[in-house]
Design a protein around this motif. Structure first.
Motif, PDB file in Angstrom:
ATOM      1  N   LYS A 140       1.926   8.247  -3.807  1.00 16.50           N
ATOM      2  CA  LYS A 140       2.046   7.955  -2.441  1.00 16.50           C
ATOM      3  C   LYS A 140       2.349   6.859  -2.001  1.00 16.50           C
ATOM      4  N   ARG A 141       1.420   5.842  -2.540  1.00 17.70           N
ATOM      5  CA  ARG A 141       1.397   4.035  -2.043  1.00 17.70           C
ATOM      6  C   ARG A 141       1.512   3.188  -3.341  1.00 17.70           C
ATOM      7  N   LEU A 142       2.385   2.185  -3.197  1.00 17.62           N
ATOM      8  CA  LEU A 142       2.615   1.097  -4.168  1.00 17.62           C
ATOM      9  C   LEU A 142       1.910  -0.240  -3.417  1.00 17.62           C
ATOM     10  N   TRP A 143       1.495  -0.627  -4.396  1.00 18.32           N
ATOM     11  CA  TRP A 143       0.829  -2.236  -3.961  1.00 18.32           C
ATOM     12  C   TRP A 143       2.091  -3.286  -4.352  1.00 18.32           C
ATOM     13  N   VAL A 144       2.786  -3.634  -3.531  1.00 19.35           N
ATOM     14  CA  VAL A 144       3.914  -4.538  -4.020  1.00 19.35           C
ATOM     15  C   VAL A 144       3.885  -5.949  -3.923  1.00 19.35           C
ATOM     16  N   GLU A 153       9.858  -8.636  -7.970  1.00 15.39           N
ATOM     17  CA  GLU A 153       8.785  -7.811  -7.305  1.00 15.39           C
ATOM     18  C   GLU A 153       8.284  -6.957  -8.439  1.00 15.39           C
ATOM     19  N   ARG A 154       6.922  -7.033  -8.194  1.00 11.79           N
ATOM     20  CA  ARG A 154       6.235  -5.901  -9.009  1.00 11.79           C
ATOM     21  C   ARG A 154       5.335  -5.098  -8.495  1.00 11.79           C
ATOM     22  N   ARG A 155       5.211  -3.860  -8.826  1.00  5.58           N
ATOM     23  CA  ARG A 155       4.745  -2.606  -8.160  1.00  5.58           C
ATOM     24  C   ARG A 155       3.396  -2.198  -9.073  1.00  5.58           C
ATOM     25  N   PHE A 156       2.394  -1.829  -8.271  1.00  3.19           N
ATOM     26  CA  PHE A 156       1.064  -1.539  -8.892  1.00  3.19           C
ATOM     27  C   PHE A 156       0.619  -0.506  -8.326  1.00  3.19           C
ATOM     28  N   CYS A 157      -0.462  -0.013  -8.742  1.00  6.09           N
ATOM     29  CA  CYS A 157      -1.264   1.110  -8.096  1.00  6.09           C
ATOM     30  C   CYS A 157      -2.222   0.884  -7.140  1.00  6.09           C
ATOM     31  N   GLY A 158      -2.691  -0.561  -7.405  1.00  4.45           N
ATOM     32  CA  GLY A 158      -3.515  -1.292  -6.248  1.00  4.45           C
ATOM     33  C   GLY A 158      -3.737  -2.543  -6.553  1.00  4.45           C
ATOM     34  N   PRO A 159      -4.743  -3.408  -5.951  1.00  2.00           N
ATOM     35  CA  PRO A 159      -4.837  -4.652  -6.083  1.00  2.00           C
ATOM     36  C   PRO A 159      -5.568  -5.103  -7.250  1.00  2.00           C
ATOM     37  N   ASP A 160      -6.325  -4.055  -7.772  1.00  2.00           N
ATOM     38  CA  ASP A 160      -7.128  -4.324  -9.106  1.00  2.00           C
ATOM     39  C   ASP A 160      -6.095  -4.542 -10.246  1.00  2.00           C
TER      40      ASP A 160
END
Length: 67
Positions: free
Chosen positions: A34-38, A45-52
């Protein structure tokens, strides 16, 4: 910059019902639905599941590359 030293922004994913797009986190590999942390890291550009995961990527993955 966020409280944990991160600099990203949330991006909502809105795939169509018929799309079979799989978007993994660039750190842990978890599929993000649903949401990426970009974040921009090292000019790309890197895409993560969250800031952690961003923090882990910066501390552990990039730290090992620099060593």
């Amino acid at each position: 910059m966020g409280a944990s030293g991160t600099t990203g922004a949330w991006q909502d994913l809105r795939p169509q019902v018929w799309e079979t797009v799989v978007t993994p986190c660039d750190c842990c590999g978890q599929v993000v639905a649903k949401r990426l942390w970009v974040v921009e890291v090292g000019g790309s550009e890197r895409r993560f599941c969250g800031p952690d995961c961003e923090a882990l990527y910066r501390d552990y993955v990039l730290g090992r590359k620099d060593a």
